[in-house]
Design a protein around this motif. Structure first.
Motif: not given
Lengths: 210, 210
Positions: A91, A209-210, B91, B93-94, B194-195, B198-199, B201-205, B207, B209-210
């Motif tokens: 990513a 966590d969020r 969290a 960042l949120s 949108r920005s 990117v890091l 996301p409002p929903v779980e990313r 599996t 993706d990394r």
């Protein structure tokens, strides 16, 4: 342009001479900064030590601040290359993280120089200005362009490359702040890993966590 | 200190007068910037318009650049308060994201002023320097201290607050860059969402993706 000369040709000789002169200027400057103090050192004195003209100095560095930060443009190019060439499965932030860890590793090795730079960045408006207005935006721009080319998007339309570059810069800078505040006693690579883990954990984050 | 005066007391009258003078200075300055141009406008002319002394001007603003950016210190205090008071379940960042969205909303409303500031930040070294050396670090410091108090950690030891603050600044700035590049035609709140996505996301990313 410098990279164009192949070893063994006239270009190669010229290249080696340029690199040697650049290094001699940096070494003389750091000797003077350490013995006389950064603010008391004049560009005139640096060029006298090396035996070159002022004009020749300005072929390598655009200011005294630039000498202090070394060949950072080349470091940024190297960083961008690493991001572009990183495993396509990674990513964007993970690709930047991997590249930034090699920056952190270089800073660990150069920690005496980094501490001096960091103190001058805080105490001197000209050094702080050079860092914040020239080097820092160039770092983010180098990372954002490398990501844009990886992702095949236009960074003036899609915020992703600049968002990731800015976030990575923020996390790396946070690690550097803590590192410098602790007298550079810890390994920056460890602190940088902790800092990146905050938003880019190496394992899936727990649900809720969020 | 300004907040100390309660309405109806002498302090309250003084406070209202201070706010009125501050606004009058900002309005006169923007009128002059718009008609004569920012660089052609002298502080002398601004104070003449308002009918106050230079000394009085410097009680409200420390430079012409400071007038251009308005009461940003108060905006940062408001931002910090929002982060400290945000739902403890969020969290870090949120919490910053939610607070930053209200900054984005204010910028959407002020988009004509923001465009002018942004153009001057790019074209003028003194304006760019004020933004990059004073305002931007203060934003990150305000966010980092608010997070440190939320998390109960020392930001000089634990990189988390500065990492999150720096990352958030990077993502918000990315959105502003794209917004300004597109002539502020889109809603900044949409681009900022949108920005941040990117890091953060409002929903779980998903599996892998990394």
């Amino acid at each position: 342009m410098i990279e164009a000369g192949a070893p063994g040709t006239t270009g190669g000789v010229r290249l080696r001479k340029q690199i040697a002169t650049r290094r001699a200027v940096e070494e003389a400057a750091w000797r003077l900064f350490t013995t006389k103090g950064y603010h008391q050192t004049k560009i005139d004195e640096i060029v006298q030590e090396v035996g070159i003209s002022q004009r020749s100095f300005f072929r390598y560095f655009d200011s005294k601040e630039a000498v202090l930060f070394g060949d950072w443009r080349r470091d940024h190019e190297e960083l961008a290359r690493r991001i572009e060439k990183a495993d396509p499965a990674l990513a964007p932030l993970s690709a930047v993280r991997a590249a930034a860890m090699s920056t952190a590793d270089l800073m660990d090795r150069d920690r005496l120089l980094v501490r001096t730079r960091s103190e001058l960045t805080k105490s001197s408006p000209t050094v702080g200005g050079y860092y914040r207005q020239i080097i820092q935006p160039a770092w983010e721009e180098a990372v954002a362009s490398a990501l844009a080319s990886r992702l095949g998007v236009d960074p003036d339309v899609d915020p992703t490359p600049r968002a990731v570059a800015g976030a990575a810069a923020g996390m790396l800078n946070a690690a550097v702040s803590v590192w410098v505040a602790g007298g550079c006693a810890d390994l920056l690579t460890d602190l940088a890993a902790r800092s990146f883990d905050v938003l880019n954990p190496p394992v899936e984050r727990p649900t809720g966590d969020r």
